[in-house]
Scaffold this active site. Sequence first.
Site, mmCIF file in Angstrom:
data_model
loop_
_atom_site.group_PDB
_atom_site.id
_atom_site.type_symbol
_atom_site.label_atom_id
_atom_site.label_comp_id
_atom_site.label_asym_id
_atom_site.label_seq_id
_atom_site.Cartn_x
_atom_site.Cartn_y
_atom_site.Cartn_z
ATOM 1 N N ARG A 198 -14.808 -5.632 -17.930
ATOM 2 C CA ARG A 198 -16.020 -6.388 -17.605
ATOM 3 C C ARG A 198 -16.355 -6.232 -16.115
ATOM 4 O O ARG A 198 -15.500 -6.355 -15.244
ATOM 5 C CB ARG A 198 -15.799 -7.876 -17.940
ATOM 6 C CG ARG A 198 -16.991 -8.779 -17.660
ATOM 7 C CD ARG A 198 -16.891 -9.448 -16.307
ATOM 8 N NE ARG A 198 -17.936 -10.444 -16.104
ATOM 9 C CZ ARG A 198 -18.209 -11.003 -14.933
ATOM 10 N NH1 ARG A 198 -17.521 -10.674 -13.861
ATOM 11 N NH2 ARG A 198 -19.169 -11.895 -14.814
ATOM 12 N N THR A 215 -16.704 -15.746 -5.515
ATOM 13 C CA THR A 215 -17.106 -14.520 -4.827
ATOM 14 C C THR A 215 -17.514 -14.830 -3.397
ATOM 15 O O THR A 215 -18.116 -15.875 -3.148
ATOM 16 C CB THR A 215 -18.339 -13.953 -5.562
ATOM 17 O OG1 THR A 215 -17.920 -13.595 -6.866
ATOM 18 C CG2 THR A 215 -18.941 -12.766 -4.855
ATOM 19 N N SER A 219 -9.926 -15.344 -5.626
ATOM 20 C CA SER A 219 -11.233 -14.871 -6.046
ATOM 21 C C SER A 219 -11.579 -13.487 -5.576
ATOM 22 O O SER A 219 -12.483 -12.869 -6.104
ATOM 23 C CB SER A 219 -12.294 -15.810 -5.506
ATOM 24 O OG SER A 219 -12.217 -15.861 -4.107
ATOM 25 N N THR A 233 -23.645 -15.788 -6.337
ATOM 26 C CA THR A 233 -22.316 -16.159 -6.809
ATOM 27 C C THR A 233 -22.470 -16.886 -8.134
ATOM 28 O O THR A 233 -23.559 -17.338 -8.478
ATOM 29 C CB THR A 233 -21.582 -17.029 -5.765
ATOM 30 O OG1 THR A 233 -20.286 -17.349 -6.258
ATOM 31 C CG2 THR A 233 -22.336 -18.317 -5.486
ATOM 32 N N GLY A 234 -21.372 -17.003 -8.856
ATOM 33 C CA GLY A 234 -21.414 -17.701 -10.146
ATOM 34 C C GLY A 234 -21.331 -16.720 -11.295
ATOM 35 O O GLY A 234 -20.843 -15.603 -11.143
ATOM 36 N N THR A 291 -15.471 -9.428 -4.827
ATOM 37 C CA THR A 291 -14.922 -10.410 -5.760
ATOM 38 C C THR A 291 -13.884 -9.773 -6.676
ATOM 39 O O THR A 291 -13.896 -8.545 -6.873
ATOM 40 C CB THR A 291 -16.061 -10.981 -6.641
ATOM 41 O OG1 THR A 291 -15.568 -12.066 -7.413
ATOM 42 C CG2 THR A 291 -16.632 -9.935 -7.595
HETATM 43 C C1 SD4 Z 1 -18.898 -12.408 -11.319
HETATM 44 N N1 SD4 Z 1 -20.394 -13.418 -9.749
HETATM 45 O O1 SD4 Z 1 -18.005 -11.596 -11.468
HETATM 46 C C2 SD4 Z 1 -19.016 -13.121 -9.983
HETATM 47 C C3 SD4 Z 1 -18.112 -14.310 -9.987
HETATM 48 C C4 SD4 Z 1 -18.393 -15.353 -8.978
HETATM 49 O O2 SD4 Z 1 -17.978 -17.350 -8.033
HETATM 50 O O3 SD4 Z 1 -19.302 -15.274 -8.214
HETATM 51 N N2 SD4 Z 1 -17.652 -16.405 -8.899
HETATM 52 O O4 SD4 Z 1 -19.671 -12.714 -12.210
#
Ligand code: SD4
Length: 330
Positions: A220, A192, A85, A243-244, A210
């Site tokens: 992106r 992340t 990650s 995160t997410g 991340t």
């Molecule tokens: C993203 N927020 O690139 C990050 C990915 C992430 O757990 O947090 N994954 O959108």
Amino acid sequence: MINRRKFIENLSAAGALSLIPGTLKAQPIFNEFAPEKSLPVIISTWIHGIDANAKAIEVLTCGGSVVDAVEQGVMIPEADPENRSVGLGGLPDRDGYVTLDACIMGPDGNAGSVCFLENIVHPISVARLVMEKTPHVMLSGEGALQFALENGFVEQDLLTPAAEKAWKEWLKESKYNPEANWENKPNEFHDTIGLLAVDQNGDIAGACTTSGLGYKMRGRVGDSPIIGAGLYVDNEVGGATATGMGELVIKVVGSFLVVELMRNGRSPQQACEETVTRIVNKVPENKIRQVGFIAVNKKGETGAFCLQPGFNFALYQENKNAMHDSKSYY
Ligand code: SD4
């Protein structure tokens, strides 16, 4: 006629006013440093937060600054090739390139960020240099790489055999539809790290790093390197990180919103809950995606909240460094 000085005096007498119309009432900011929990406090996202917190506390204990602590904390997962990650070993984009996003903020309100950076294991350290050595906040892609190389960073291929294998497997179907919590599946470990620290003096810093969503489109950039989205710190109030699915976080400027809610009197927990609720109300994809926030205020109080069950975080406080499950909206 009211003069400018009088106007400012009146404003401060009334307390800090909300900058977000329609939702918040004016509340005083935390104007005195009165910790309610023992300091320092370190909070970070997901299981890799345990080792990151341990490093951050070690740095503080050895006399490092709170910015040193957050930087060196998140460098642990960045350098871990097993971690799919962050940094080395991160999952690539759909064309097979590992591209990194990171940002950092210190107690002086300064901020640095890099995005779409390739071939550098520690994007957080490049972000810190952007913060400390340039008049800018954010460098991207080729320019970020050039800046890193000029400052002594060394290029390294970040695509490990395991990440390449996972990407080749993915290519068979080439389906890009990140399910909620897919990041957290044992074989798809992909999260992340966002880490917030309040040192023994109540000074706050944060770092977020991340490789972004695996198999994303080339170019992106998610929320993580965007000051205010993936991370925000205000040393008078507190800090937050996310995160997410970054697209959902960006649309509500999530981490800034959490901090502004705390500025207006919400606890870190209430601020995280209200921000997730904002996503639910404003971003239609909320039902099928995951987003999580963690937050800490100047008093050392912490909070966490997410859309879907499954998000967890590491909290170091009062000599304990332990994982906790976040409450969720759904
Ligand atoms: C993203 N927020 O690139 C990050 C990915 C992430 O757990 O947090 N994954 O959108």
